[in-house]
Every structure is written in structure tokens, then in C-alpha cells.
Design a protein around this motif. Sequence first.
Motif, PDB file in Angstrom:
ATOM      1  N   ALA A 148      -4.858  11.754   4.807  1.00 18.58           N
ATOM      2  CA  ALA A 148      -5.114  11.653   6.246  1.00 18.58           C
ATOM      3  C   ALA A 148      -3.892  11.946   7.099  1.00 18.58           C
ATOM      4  CB  ALA A 148      -5.647  10.257   6.575  1.00 18.58           C
ATOM      5  N   CYS A 149      -2.701  11.710   6.565  1.00 17.46           N
ATOM      6  CA  CYS A 149      -1.491  11.923   7.355  1.00 17.46           C
ATOM      7  C   CYS A 149      -1.299  13.411   7.634  1.00 17.46           C
ATOM      8  CB  CYS A 149      -0.271  11.376   6.632  1.00 17.46           C
ATOM      9  SG  CYS A 149       1.281  11.665   7.518  1.00 17.46           S
ATOM     10  N   PRO A 150      -1.137  13.820   8.890  1.00 18.13           N
ATOM     11  CA  PRO A 150      -1.022  15.252   9.222  1.00 18.13           C
ATOM     12  C   PRO A 150       0.255  15.909   8.717  1.00 18.13           C
ATOM     13  CG  PRO A 150      -0.719  13.886  11.177  1.00 18.13           C
ATOM     14  CD  PRO A 150      -1.196  12.974  10.095  1.00 18.13           C
ATOM     15  N   VAL A 151       1.258  15.131   8.334  1.00 22.79           N
ATOM     16  CA  VAL A 151       2.490  15.726   7.813  1.00 22.79           C
ATOM     17  C   VAL A 151       2.748  15.312   6.371  1.00 22.79           C
ATOM     18  CG1 VAL A 151       3.584  16.022  10.062  1.00 22.79           C
ATOM     19  CG2 VAL A 151       3.843  13.849   8.853  1.00 22.79           C
ATOM     20  N   GLY A 152       1.744  14.755   5.712  1.00 18.11           N
ATOM     21  CA  GLY A 152       1.868  14.406   4.301  1.00 18.11           C
ATOM     22  C   GLY A 152       2.947  13.377   4.017  1.00 18.11           C
ATOM     23  N   ALA A 153       3.132  12.437   4.926  1.00 18.50           N
ATOM     24  CA  ALA A 153       4.193  11.440   4.741  1.00 18.50           C
ATOM     25  C   ALA A 153       3.821  10.350   3.742  1.00 18.50           C
ATOM     26  CB  ALA A 153       4.548  10.803   6.084  1.00 18.50           C
ATOM     27  N   VAL A 154       2.533  10.250   3.413  1.00 17.02           N
ATOM     28  CA  VAL A 154       2.060   9.169   2.552  1.00 17.02           C
ATOM     29  C   VAL A 154       1.775   9.698   1.151  1.00 17.02           C
ATOM     30  CG1 VAL A 154       0.334   7.347   2.255  1.00 17.02           C
ATOM     31  CG2 VAL A 154       1.007   8.071   4.561  1.00 17.02           C
ATOM     32  N   SER A 155       2.384   9.106   0.149  1.00 18.64           N
ATOM     33  CA  SER A 155       2.136   9.477  -1.242  1.00 18.64           C
ATOM     34  C   SER A 155       2.236   8.228  -2.093  1.00 18.64           C
ATOM     35  CB  SER A 155       3.146  10.523  -1.724  1.00 18.64           C
ATOM     36  OG  SER A 155       4.436   9.962  -1.847  1.00 18.64           O
ATOM     37  N   LEU A 156       1.808   8.337  -3.339  1.00 15.92           N
ATOM     38  CA  LEU A 156       1.893   7.197  -4.246  1.00 15.92           C
ATOM     39  C   LEU A 156       3.330   6.878  -4.617  1.00 15.92           C
ATOM     40  CD1 LEU A 156      -1.108   7.880  -6.678  1.00 15.92           C
ATOM     41  CD2 LEU A 156      -0.981   6.218  -4.807  1.00 15.92           C
ATOM     42  N   ASP A 157       4.197   7.883  -4.559  1.00 20.06           N
ATOM     43  CA  ASP A 157       5.590   7.695  -4.960  1.00 20.06           C
ATOM     44  C   ASP A 157       6.432   7.054  -3.864  1.00 20.06           C
ATOM     45  OD1 ASP A 157       5.064   8.860  -7.431  1.00 20.06           O
ATOM     46  OD2 ASP A 157       5.452  10.876  -6.654  1.00 20.06           O
ATOM     47  N   ARG A 158       6.171   7.450  -2.615  1.00 19.45           N
ATOM     48  CA  ARG A 158       7.000   6.931  -1.531  1.00 19.45           C
ATOM     49  C   ARG A 158       6.336   7.213  -0.193  1.00 19.45           C
ATOM     50  NH1 ARG A 158      10.723  10.483   1.188  1.00 19.45           N
ATOM     51  NH2 ARG A 158      10.262  12.670   0.732  1.00 19.45           N
ATOM     52  N   ARG A 182      -3.453   4.905   8.206  1.00 18.49           N
ATOM     53  CA  ARG A 182      -3.859   3.501   8.265  1.00 18.49           C
ATOM     54  C   ARG A 182      -5.345   3.399   8.597  1.00 18.49           C
ATOM     55  NH1 ARG A 182      -0.706  -1.021  11.990  1.00 18.49           N
ATOM     56  NH2 ARG A 182      -1.423  -2.891  10.872  1.00 18.49           N
ATOM     57  N   ASP A 183      -5.790   4.200   9.538  1.00 16.25           N
ATOM     58  CA  ASP A 183      -7.205   4.204   9.912  1.00 16.25           C
ATOM     59  C   ASP A 183      -8.104   4.639   8.763  1.00 16.25           C
ATOM     60  OD1 ASP A 183      -7.342   3.161  12.453  1.00 16.25           O
ATOM     61  OD2 ASP A 183      -7.085   5.078  13.448  1.00 16.25           O
ATOM     62  N   ALA A 184      -7.578   5.486   7.883  1.00 14.36           N
ATOM     63  CA  ALA A 184      -8.392   6.029   6.791  1.00 14.36           C
ATOM     64  C   ALA A 184      -8.633   5.022   5.679  1.00 14.36           C
ATOM     65  CB  ALA A 184      -7.721   7.277   6.214  1.00 14.36           C
ATOM     66  N   CYS A 185      -7.833   3.965   5.619  1.00 14.66           N
ATOM     67  CA  CYS A 185      -8.005   2.970   4.567  1.00 14.66           C
ATOM     68  C   CYS A 185      -9.374   2.311   4.695  1.00 14.66           C
ATOM     69  CB  CYS A 185      -6.904   1.923   4.653  1.00 14.66           C
ATOM     70  SG  CYS A 185      -7.064   0.605   3.418  1.00 14.66           S
ATOM     71  N   GLU A 206     -10.629   7.114  -4.284  1.00 13.48           N
ATOM     72  CA  GLU A 206     -10.420   8.287  -3.425  1.00 13.48           C
ATOM     73  C   GLU A 206      -9.085   8.250  -2.688  1.00 13.48           C
ATOM     74  OE1 GLU A 206     -13.727   8.761  -0.844  1.00 13.48           O
ATOM     75  OE2 GLU A 206     -15.162   9.074  -2.477  1.00 13.48           O
ATOM     76  N   LYS A 207      -8.612   7.083  -2.342  1.00 14.74           N
ATOM     77  CA  LYS A 207      -7.343   6.921  -1.634  1.00 14.74           C
ATOM     78  C   LYS A 207      -7.224   7.875  -0.441  1.00 14.74           C
ATOM     79  CE  LYS A 207      -4.662   4.952  -5.441  1.00 14.74           C
ATOM     80  NZ  LYS A 207      -5.877   4.557  -6.194  1.00 14.74           N
ATOM     81  N   PRO A 208      -8.094   7.741   0.542  1.00 15.19           N
ATOM     82  CA  PRO A 208      -8.076   8.658   1.689  1.00 15.19           C
ATOM     83  C   PRO A 208      -6.807   8.584   2.517  1.00 15.19           C
ATOM     84  CG  PRO A 208      -9.533   6.795   2.105  1.00 15.19           C
ATOM     85  CD  PRO A 208      -9.162   6.730   0.651  1.00 15.19           C
ATOM     86  N   CYS A 209      -6.047   7.515   2.396  1.00  9.30           N
ATOM     87  CA  CYS A 209      -4.802   7.411   3.158  1.00  9.30           C
ATOM     88  C   CYS A 209      -3.821   8.514   2.778  1.00  9.30           C
ATOM     89  CB  CYS A 209      -4.159   6.041   2.951  1.00  9.30           C
ATOM     90  SG  CYS A 209      -3.642   5.696   1.250  1.00  9.30           S
ATOM     91  N   LEU A 210      -3.921   9.010   1.540  1.00 10.28           N
ATOM     92  CA  LEU A 210      -2.963  10.009   1.063  1.00 10.28           C
ATOM     93  C   LEU A 210      -3.160  11.367   1.730  1.00 10.28           C
ATOM     94  CD1 LEU A 210      -2.927   9.246  -2.780  1.00 10.28           C
ATOM     95  CD2 LEU A 210      -1.462   8.310  -0.974  1.00 10.28           C
ATOM     96  N   SER A 267       0.857  -1.180   0.000  1.00 10.42           N
ATOM     97  CA  SER A 267       0.000   0.000   0.000  1.00 10.42           C
ATOM     98  C   SER A 267       0.899   1.239   0.000  1.00 10.42           C
ATOM     99  CB  SER A 267      -0.867   0.000   1.263  1.00 10.42           C
ATOM    100  OG  SER A 267      -0.045   0.203   2.408  1.00 10.42           O
ATOM    101  N   PRO A 268       0.343   2.438  -0.164  1.00  9.24           N
ATOM    102  CA  PRO A 268       1.174   3.643  -0.083  1.00  9.24           C
ATOM    103  C   PRO A 268       1.896   3.796   1.249  1.00  9.24           C
ATOM    104  CG  PRO A 268      -0.895   4.159  -1.148  1.00  9.24           C
ATOM    105  CD  PRO A 268      -1.020   2.753  -0.638  1.00  9.24           C
ATOM    106  N   LEU A 269       1.409   3.143   2.311  1.00  4.65           N
ATOM    107  CA  LEU A 269       2.079   3.205   3.604  1.00  4.65           C
ATOM    108  C   LEU A 269       3.276   2.276   3.676  1.00  4.65           C
ATOM    109  CD1 LEU A 269      -1.026   4.050   4.193  1.00  4.65           C
ATOM    110  CD2 LEU A 269      -0.425   3.610   6.572  1.00  4.65           C
TER     111      LEU A 269
END
Length: 238
Positions: free
Chosen positions: A173-183, A210-213, A167-171, A119-121
Motif C-alpha cells: 500500500a505504501c506509494p514509495v515502498g517504505a514498508v517491508s518485512l525486513d525494515r 496503516r489504513d491497509a491493515c 496477504e499483508k496488504p500493508c507491504l 508490525s512491518p510499520l
Amino acid sequence: MSGPFGIPETLDALLAAQGLMRWGVVRFDAGDTAPAFGDGRRAAAVVLVGVTGQAMWPVFSAWRAATVDGGGENPLDRWSETVLDPIASELGALALYPSRAPYQPFQSWAMRAEGLKASPLGLLIHPVYGLWHSFRGALAFVEWDDWSRDGADALPVFTHPCDDCAEKPCLSACPVGAVSLDRFDVTGCRGHLASGEGQAGCMRGGCLARDACPVGGAYRYPDAQVRFHMQALKLPSL
């Protein structure tokens, strides 16, 4: 399969008593690097063993409560060995663990045995359990023909859940934008977790991404289990 038992149901019952479950099977070909037993014999296959949802948590918690030191510095690893080593011995298998040398390619095994993708995580995502699963070990067997007849090593067929998630809500939901499709920005994530905001947020309630998935929400770990895993992270000092 070597040992006194020759059907998967036996292993399933032993694992279920500990809140564990049998995952997929990796059969090794001649060109594969397979785990070796102490006497030099080469494993023909490994059965992955893991947890989903909250099935393990009551068993693990009761074991910790009954252990003088609460399981020590790495209680989950110690518990995994405590319950899987006897099962392996009973079945004539070799127990392997992600945290014990010689280290084995559990991530690759899971992708090969279950057809899982990341996953993106960075966590492998399952079409049913989502991100709420993990592998606690594997059992290596010298012989495997007995089980090949029950379809236990047939690769599941399904599409990657992230490909079907528009929608990919995991992207977001992270408060510091650590999750993206690239890395997945490990440094940014861990820095946030070590901060006051992170300690009061994700460290206490779990990873927001993770909770947003939307996949596997019914198998979310109980809050106490989520906090346990978060607190087990070795975070930088800020």
C-alpha cells in the motif's frame, strides 16, 4: 496499592472520563530497573495508560478549544500530563510519560505487559485494536499486592496478528515502498510525506499502509485525529 483507592475499577472510571483506558501491568523484579519516586522509593509496578479508537478525541478537542493557546506546541503531550497528573496524585502514584524525562522504555513495557509485537510499520500491533492505539503514559505504584488478586497483571495470550495475515496488504500500500518485512524505511517515508504528493495524500488522509491493515479497522481514528497526528510529524525540508 498506596493511596485511598485499592481497586482497578476506580482507575478505570477516572481514565474513561478522559477517553483513556488502562492497559497492561509490568511488575518489577529485584533485578529490574524500575522507576524511582522523588523520595527514592522504587516502583513495584507500572500500569500502562493509553487510547484506542476515537474515545479520546472529543475530550482532547474540547480541552484544546478551551485552552487559550490551543495546547501550545505539543498539545497532546500537554493534555496527557494535564489529565494524568491529577489522577496519579489522587491514587498515590507517579505519572510517567513517553515525552518527559527521565525517559522510560514504553515500547518494551508494552511488549512485556501486553505481549505485543511490532508490525512491518514499526508500530506495535494489537490483535483487537490493530494499529489504532497508543500509550499516553504510565502510573507507577510503590505497592501492588492489592491488584494482583484481580488478575490485572496476567499476560494476555494471543498470536501475533501479522503471523496470521497471509496477504499483508500493508507491504504494497505504501506509494514509495517504505514498508517491508525486513525494515521500515523511515527516510523514504518522511521524504515522501514532505513532497507535494505526500502532502496531498498520506499527510491529508493518513498513512496508506496503516489504513491497509485488516486488523482493528473498526477502531480507526477519525479523520481529524489522523490529520492531527500526521501534522505533528517534523518533516525534512525538500
